[in-house]
Motif scaffolding. Structure first.
Motif, PDB file in Angstrom:
ATOM      1  N   MET A  75      20.265  44.477  72.909  1.00 27.45           N
ATOM      2  CA  MET A  75      19.620  43.393  72.823  1.00 27.45           C
ATOM      3  C   MET A  75      19.999  42.444  73.660  1.00 27.45           C
ATOM      4  N   LYS A  76      21.360  42.271  74.033  1.00 22.69           N
ATOM      5  CA  LYS A  76      21.741  41.145  75.054  1.00 22.69           C
ATOM      6  C   LYS A  76      21.251  41.582  76.413  1.00 22.69           C
ATOM      7  N   GLU A  77      20.793  42.768  76.984  1.00 23.71           N
ATOM      8  CA  GLU A  77      20.506  43.119  78.206  1.00 23.71           C
ATOM      9  C   GLU A  77      18.735  42.457  78.306  1.00 23.71           C
ATOM     10  N   ILE A  78      18.125  42.721  77.065  1.00 24.30           N
ATOM     11  CA  ILE A  78      16.687  42.137  77.089  1.00 24.30           C
ATOM     12  C   ILE A  78      16.685  40.664  77.068  1.00 24.30           C
ATOM     13  N   ALA A  79      17.574  39.934  76.462  1.00 20.43           N
ATOM     14  CA  ALA A  79      17.886  38.606  76.427  1.00 20.43           C
ATOM     15  C   ALA A  79      18.123  38.064  77.701  1.00 20.43           C
TER      16      ALA A  79
END
Lengths: 401, 240
Positions: free
Chosen positions: A261-265
């Motif tokens: 999720m962090k990568e997408i964010a």
């Protein structure tokens, strides 16, 4: 001498209000554009940053299904609780593992009902997804083990079902299950993707499987990676373990998906920053065009005012006094235009941030930069017309029609 | 030709063999061909002559707006030809007043602010500036028009504002370039009377270019130009 120049310049601007406004227009629009865009961009960036923080530390989501295209998944066999247990046991870099089963349900309290999402999970769900308890408590290990009829609800659900009344210790009905509200989650607001993170009911996983879903499936496993560990490597370890557990042959594609999720964010935040940068560049160009506009009008006005300059020179104005007067006129116009632009920009940013649902974050730096830039534009683009005016021959200038 | 009464006084301004040549090569044009002229404090001189006779060039040199090609122009004993652009501007600011044929007031600017203009360049403080400007407007009979802009004033009134602007600093020399050229005869007489009054009562030296013998008749001395030289220079018997 500066006082005199200011007096003469202001008198000149006052008697040509229309020309003054038109001259300022370019600067007003330029300054307003830059500040509005940077302020909105700053707000959007801050919003994304806050959402990244709200995602929880190093969250990975392992979901069922094969990726068959962008955003499209084909169906596949669900996970079991044993998969989550294997992950916790065999991947030492994981801080917490929360198996999640969820589905849409209608929650009923008295004569209120609300369609929402019911999530069954373990105690670890809360730290992993960064959900904090606001009032009451989360379920304990024994309640989780036996599948007790207890639930924790989000702010949106609480408001819809209970209004301003406290939901704690009341029983709500989820299909055939009547469960007691033991906790209320703190509000988290919108997620990066725009969904309401407060529209949630959490029950023990066992309760969900037995009393609501009626099966042993786990749709998703949420895990958090320990601090300082390479997420990419952990992703590979998880993939390898799950492939083994799901008996996939070497030539078969994954029928599950590990999402960071962090990568997408982060990608979203980079995109936002790039957009802000681009828009600011557009604004900066319009500011420059505004400056050139000032130079144009000042140059035209030197021609138009040749006779006036001749009168001033004949009466005994020094070259540098005429220069200073024209320069002061340009600087007053551009900095006053800059001030109007700032006010306009802040008003526009407040309104637009409301419309676009982006927080309004005052960017002091860009306001100061834009103002200094507009004043500098006045000096730079005002200088050449001013010098042209000051060097006129008084005899020629007086003869000018 | 000197006034016998002024024999022991330094001339206010003195042209010594002044020439002025415009252009170069074949396009050369000699506007002044060696002019000698002395004007003493308190004189009222009318300069006459056909177009191209050099009288306008002479006025520009007297007004320190232009410098001679050869010869010298002494203003109160100072050689103006040796001064630079800024020094000549200061000389105009402190000792000269100009009245033009086309009035040359600042548009959309009240009469009072027009009259104040030379005082602003002199750095006079606000209170004194207002007082002197009002006095000057009163002297030309326009006290009730101080907030009117040139567009709201008749030609005669505009020229009176221009005269107020020229005399507000108490100049030594008032240069008037065809001041009545754009006015009818009744307005012209008003203007000439004003110039006469300032010359007589305040001792301001007046040099005026005019085409009209009627207007020249108000002067004490009449100088005729022809082909870049002074043709005649005589005292005006009718006025003295």
């Amino acid at each position: 001498m500066l006082g005199n120049a200011l007096l003469l310049a202001l008198r000149e601007l006052r008697r040509n209000v229309m020309r003054s406004i038109l001259t300022m227009l370019g600067i007003i629009i330029g300054v307003a554009a830059v500040i509005t865009l940077v302020t909105l961009g700053g707000g959007a960036t801050q919003q994304v940053t806050q959402q990244i923080a709200s995602l929880g530390s190093n969250l990975l989501m392992i979901s069922v299904g094969k990726r068959i295209g962008p955003g499209q998944m084909s169906g596949a066999e669900a996970f079991k609780v044993a998969d989550a247990e294997a992950l916790a046991r065999d991947v030492p870099e994981l801080a917490a593992v929360a198996p999640v089963a969820s589905g849409a349900t209608t929650a009923i309290y008295a004569n209120e009902n609300w369609s929402t999402n019911v999530t069954g999970s373990t105690e670890e769900f809360f730290p992993v997804s960064n959900q904090q308890i606001g009032e009451g408590r989360i379920f304990n290990a024994s309640e989780a083990r036996v599948g007790a009829a207890v639930c924790i609800i989000g702010q949106t659900v609480a408001t819809k079902l209970f209004g301003s009344q406290s939901p704690l210790n009341n029983r709500i009905r989820l299909q055939k299950l009547s469960c007691e509200v033991i906790g209320l989650l703190k509000s988290k607001g919108q997620s990066t993707m725009g969904s309401d993170q407060d529209d949630i009911i959490v029950v023990p996983l066992r309760t969900y499987q037995r009393r609501i879903a009626g099966n042993q499936d786990v749709n998703m496993i949420k895990v958090s990676v320990k601090d300082g560990v390479d997420t990419e490597r952990v992703k590979q370890d998880i993939t390898r373990l799950m492939r083994t557990r799901r008996h996939l042959a070497v030539n078969e594609d994954d029928n599950f998906n590990v999402l960071d999720m962090k990568e997408i964010a982060k990608m979203l935040s980079t995109t936002t920053q790039t957009m802000t940068g681009l828009l600011s560049a557009v604004g900066a160009v319009s500011l420059l065009v505004g400056g050139i506009g000032i130079m144009n009008i000042m140059l035209v006005s030197v021609t138009e005012r040749t006779r006036e300059i001749g009168i001033r020179l004949a009466i005994g104005a020094l070259e540098r006094e005429v220069l200073l007067q024209f320069l002061v006129e340009a600087v007053v116009l551009s900095s006053f235009g800059g001030l109007i632009g700032i006010v306009l920009a802040l008003a526009t940013a407040v309104v637009l941030s409301g419309v676009l649902q982006v927080p309004f974050v005052f960017q002091g730096g860009i306001v100061i930069i834009a103002f200094l830039f507009s004043a500098t534009v006045g000096v730079v683009f005002g200088y050449f017309p001013a010098r042209k005016a000051a060097r006129l021959d008084p005899i020629e200038a007086l003869r000018h029609e | 030709m000197n006034d016998p009464a002024n024999n022991n006084v330094t001339p206010l301004l003195e042209l010594r063999n002044v020439t002025k040549i415009y252009g170069t090569g074949d396009a050369q044009m000699q506007a002044l061909a060696g002019v000698n002229l002395s004007i003493y404090p308190g004189e009222f001189v009318a300069v006459m002559g056909p177009s191209g006779s050099g009288k306008s060039t002479c006025m520009n040199i007297l007004g320190c707006l232009d410098t001679p090609t050869s010869g010298s122009y002494l203003f109160q004993g100072i050689d103006v030809g040796a001064l630079n652009r800024n020094q000549r501007a200061l000389l105009r600011r402190n000792y000269l007043g100009f009245v033009f044929q086309g009035f040359n007031l600042l548009n959309r600017t009240s009469a009072l602010e027009n009259v104040e203009l030379p005082l602003i360049y002199r750095g006079t403080d606000t209170a004194t500036r207002h007082r002197l400007a009002r006095q000057a407007l009163q002297a030309v009979g326009l006290s009730d028009r101080e907030n009117h802009t040139p567009g709201e004033l008749s030609g005669g009134q505009q020229q009176r504002v221009a005269i107020a602007r020229a005399i507000v600093t108490g100049p030594s020399l008032l240069l008037a370039d065809e001041p009545t050229g754009n006015l009818d005869s009744a307005r012209s007489i008003e203007i000439m009377q004003l110039l006469t009054v300032f010359n007589r009562d305040q001792g301001i030296t007046v040099v005026m270019v005019t085409h009209e013998p009627d207007m020249a008749a108000y002067a004490k001395r009449i100088v005729h130009f022809k082909d870049g030289l002074i043709e005649t220079d005589h005292h005006n018997g009718a006025q003295n």
